[in-house]
Each structure stands twice: as structure tokens, then as C-alpha cells.
Enzyme design. Structure first.
Site: not given
Length: 210
Positions: A84-86
Site C-alpha cells: 500500500i502506498c500510504l
């Protein structure tokens, strides 16, 4: 020691916390959690329930947990391996993780990201371009993936948004399953919160070997 004390507090907080809409989380062990997030209404993930795994690092809370999707999802900020790109899942200076953040904050932020993708910081560039320039096609593909991976094979009813499972409770094994759902593997059982809390207490009292 810091991680054990923090996890003990978090488990107690989760146990006393009211349910979060469309989010469920429970411990498998002291440093491994499982979670499920329901897709929000009016999004291409509506009706789907997405499973995630959460690994707590040794330096938690000074390092963020490692959170990955187990259920495949068609999304510009989530790759085929479930990464996840968060921002809050990254350490400064490039990320926004702070020790004051917690598991509840992370899961809520992921649920928002699912409904509101960020195509300007993608993991999947082709999906991001599709989201920006061919949104109708993106929505169709995301719905198809949701139908295939997060509705037909989930263990919850698709109406989990209407009756969310409390954050601290594992879904009941006798819950009504959707038609065509895969059978539950009853040999895999999660560690109850009370037992996890007791195990943390034991570990915190056990002296480390030299």
C-alpha cells in the site's frame, strides 16, 4: 519492551473501543494481526470485504506496522503484492508516521484511500492513468475485481457496512455466508484478545537471555 507495552495498551483500547463502520480487526499473535475492510458505498468496491494482514515490527511504535492486502484489489495505490502506498505507513522524512498513530488510524486511513485513490502517487502507474483519463473503464475493472475476489469469496455478508463487526472481535464462524462463498477452514483459529493480552503480559515479565 516498548513494543510489548504499546501493544498491550492498544489491545485494551481496541477491546473497549466502539465498532468502526465497515472495519474489523483481531490478533493472530502478539505481533501479527488480521483485519477486514468493507468497501464504501458508491465506490467500485461497494459490497466487497477485503482482508489485510498487519505485522508489528520490533521497534513499534517508532516504526509503522507493515500492512498488506491479502484480497486482490484493483487500485492505483495498491500493487499486485498487496503493498500500500500510504503516507502514514512510511517513516519520515518521506512519510508521515508518528508514534502517536495507531492501528485504528491506519485502518480508517486505508478505508478512505480505497474510496479516494491518489493517482499522483501511484504504485500502479497504468491503473493511475486509467483512473485519471478513463475513469469509467477504471470503475468497471475495479467492480469486476471486487465481484471476483471480495464478494464471492468473502466470509461476511456483503451488507457488512450495515452491521459492522466490532474492531476487536473476530467474525463469528457460524455467521451466514454468501452464496458461492468458499468453505471456512475451521482449523485456523485466531488468538482471542484476552489470551493475546495475557501472552503480552507474560513476555513483558520474561527476562531476555544474554
Amino acid at each position: 519492551m516498548q513494543r510489548l507495552a504499546r501493544m498491550k495498551r492498544e489491545l485494551q483500547m481496541l477491546q473497549n473501543n466502539p465498532s468502526l463502520p465497515g472495519i474489523a480487526c483481531w490478533p493472530k499473535s502478539i505481533d501479527h494481526l488480521e483485519a477486514q475492510i468493507a468497501g464504501r458505498s458508491e465506490s467500485p468496491y461497494e459490497g466487497g470485504v477485503f482482508k489485510l494482514k498487519i505485522d508489528i515490527p520490533e521497534r513499534y511504535p517508532f516504526e509503522p506496522p507493515q500492512v498488506t492486502f491479502v484480497t486482490p484489489i484493483y487500485h492505483p495505490n495498491i500493487d499486485s503484492a498487496g503493498r500500500i502506498c500510504l503516507n502514514i505507513l512510511k517513516l519520515p522524512p518521506n512519510g508521515g508516521w508518528k508514534p502517536c498513530l495507531n492501528i485504528s488510524t491506519i485502518l480508517t486511513s486505508i478505508q478512505v484511500l480505497m474510496a479516494e485513490p491518489n493517482p499522483d502517487d501511484p504504485l500502479m502507474a497504468d491503473i493511475a492513468n486509467e483512473f485519471k483519463y478513463s475513469n469509467e473503464e477504471f470503475n468497471q475493472k475495479a467492480k469486476l475485481w471486487t465481484e471476483k475476489h471480495a464478494i464471492k469469496n468473502n466470509l461476511f455478508r456483503s451488507s457488512v457496512q450495515e452491521k459492522p463487526t466490532p474492531l476487536t472481535e473476530k467474525p463469528s464462524e457460524d455467521a451466514v455466508m454468501p452464496e458461492k462463498a468458499e468453505p471456512v477452514n475451521s482449523n485456523k483459529r485466531s488468538l482471542p484478545l484476552k489470551e493475546a493480552d495475557q501472552e503480552i503480559s507474560k513476555m513483558s515479565k520474561t527476562p531476555k537471555s544474554s
